[in-house]
Motif scaffolding. Structure first.
Motif, short mmCIF file in Angstrom:
data_model
loop_
_atom_site.label_atom_id
_atom_site.label_comp_id
_atom_site.label_asym_id
_atom_site.label_seq_id
_atom_site.Cartn_x
_atom_site.Cartn_y
_atom_site.Cartn_z
N TYR A 176 0.83 -1.21 0.00
CA TYR A 176 0.00 0.00 0.00
C TYR A 176 0.87 1.26 0.00
O TYR A 176 0.62 2.20 -0.77
CB TYR A 176 -0.93 0.01 1.21
N GLU A 180 0.49 3.79 -3.06
CA GLU A 180 -0.50 4.80 -2.67
C GLU A 180 -0.49 6.02 -3.58
O GLU A 180 -1.55 6.56 -3.94
CB GLU A 180 -0.27 5.23 -1.22
N THR A 198 -7.97 -5.00 -0.67
CA THR A 198 -7.48 -4.28 0.51
C THR A 198 -6.57 -5.17 1.34
O THR A 198 -5.53 -4.74 1.84
CB THR A 198 -8.67 -3.80 1.37
N PRO A 203 -4.32 -0.17 -3.13
CA PRO A 203 -5.19 1.00 -2.93
C PRO A 203 -6.40 0.89 -3.86
O PRO A 203 -6.28 0.42 -5.00
CB PRO A 203 -4.29 2.18 -3.34
#
Length: 326
Positions: A176, A180, A198, A203
């Motif tokens: 992540y 991101e 997730t 993301p």
């Protein structure tokens, strides 16, 4: 496209090139050992150290690409060029963040994904920071996807902690944080059931971040469960397209070896029922048959069940079209 390799860079040529690079590397290292013995210190020159480092990195990356199948030559199948174009048009629509291809095993979904990655995404490299291809291994799909992403992001080469038996949640944090602020495309092949993006660390693709997830599955239900904004079925080839694909696989030269061979070949192609995998497997076998006796024997012995067996041996899974219709 952040390192995605176009199929135009032929995999075999790349293997030859990296083989040459390895030879140069070995030659230079041998010279360094000799020079060190003579106290000339060639190996300590900054430009030599840098070249060896860059060579080692290039060799490692190409070996990994070949091992992960990212250089597979995926020419479009006759009759599926339009499918590829329609799939690409859907994927690139602004409102489509998650896109699914579905269809029975052996129908050519992987080929279409490979073409998307190697030919289509390659041409819009400036629109994305990174493209990640992740073949999904059944049993623990989350872990297999995380490992593919980690490899693509370089974690397995440069992060000691990542190489250890890290918990899924911690791997997700790594992924992540790395993605991101990037515009990414995630390509998932052979998705048998829903996976939690997730939980993996992906993301959420949104209209604002313009990231995308595209996957292939056998089930339309998986498209729904994955929350696909659009999906498309990949079907078997029409009789004309199936014959064209089979003809190109066995080559016109082989078909013209005897006046009876074309009719025999048409019958064999018909038994493949429009399934690209079957046409490819059987066509590859018949490519070696240059006399009419071999083709006649194949027509006499090559039943649908035998074709199914050949496909399973190559594909590793049951081929639904034959299993349902026998």
């Amino acid at each position: 496209m952040g390192g995605s390799v176009s199929v135009e860079s032929d995999a075999k040529q790349l293997q030859v090139s990296v083989g040459t690079l390895k030879a140069w590397q070995g030659d230079l290292l041998a010279r360094i050992r000799l020079d060190e013995e003579g106290n000339y210190h060639l190996g300590r020159l900054p430009e030599v150290v840098e070249w060896l480092s860059r060579a080692e990195t290039a060799i490692h990356e190409v070996d990994d690409l070949l091992r992960h199948g990212m250089l597979e030559n995926a020419r479009p199948i006759a009759g599926q060029v339009d499918v590829l174009e329609r799939a690409w048009e859907l994927l690139m629509k602004d409102h489509v963040r998650i896109f699914g291809l579905y269809g029975m095993g052996g129908v050519g979904k992987t080929v279409i994904l490979n073409n998307m990655n190697n030919k289509k995404l390659y041409k819009v490299a400036d629109q994305f920071d990174i493209v990640i291809v992740a073949p999904v291994q059944q049993g623990n799909p989350t872990l297999s996807i995380q490992r593919s992403i980690g490899w693509r992001l370089g974690f397995d080469r440069f992060d000691v902690e990542w190489k250890q038996n890290m918990e899924t949640s911690k791997r997700a944090d790594y992924i992540y944080n790395a993605l991101e602020n990037k515009r990414f495309v995630l390509v998932l092949d052979d998705l048998e059931s829903k996976v939690d993006l997730t939980e993996i660390g992906i993301p959420s693709p949104t209209k604002e971040n313009r990231c995308k997830v595209v996957f292939a599955t056998r089930s339309k239900d998986v498209c729904r469960l994955m929350g696909a904004d659009a999906d498309m079925e990949v079907g078997c080839l029409s009789p004309d397209d199936a014959w064209e694909f089979f003809r190109k696989t066995v080559t016109t030269k082989n078909l013209n070896m005897h006046p009876d061979i074309p009719k025999l070949a048409e019958e064999i192609a018909r038994r493949c029922r429009g399934l690209p995998l079957a046409l490819d497997v059987v066509g590859g076998m018949m490519f070696t048959k240059s006399d009419v006796y071999g083709w006649t024997f194949a027509v006499q012995t090559l039943t649908s069940s035998e074709i199914e067996k050949m496909c399973v041996e190559k594909h590793g899974k049951e081929i639904e079209r034959f299993s349902r219709e026998l």
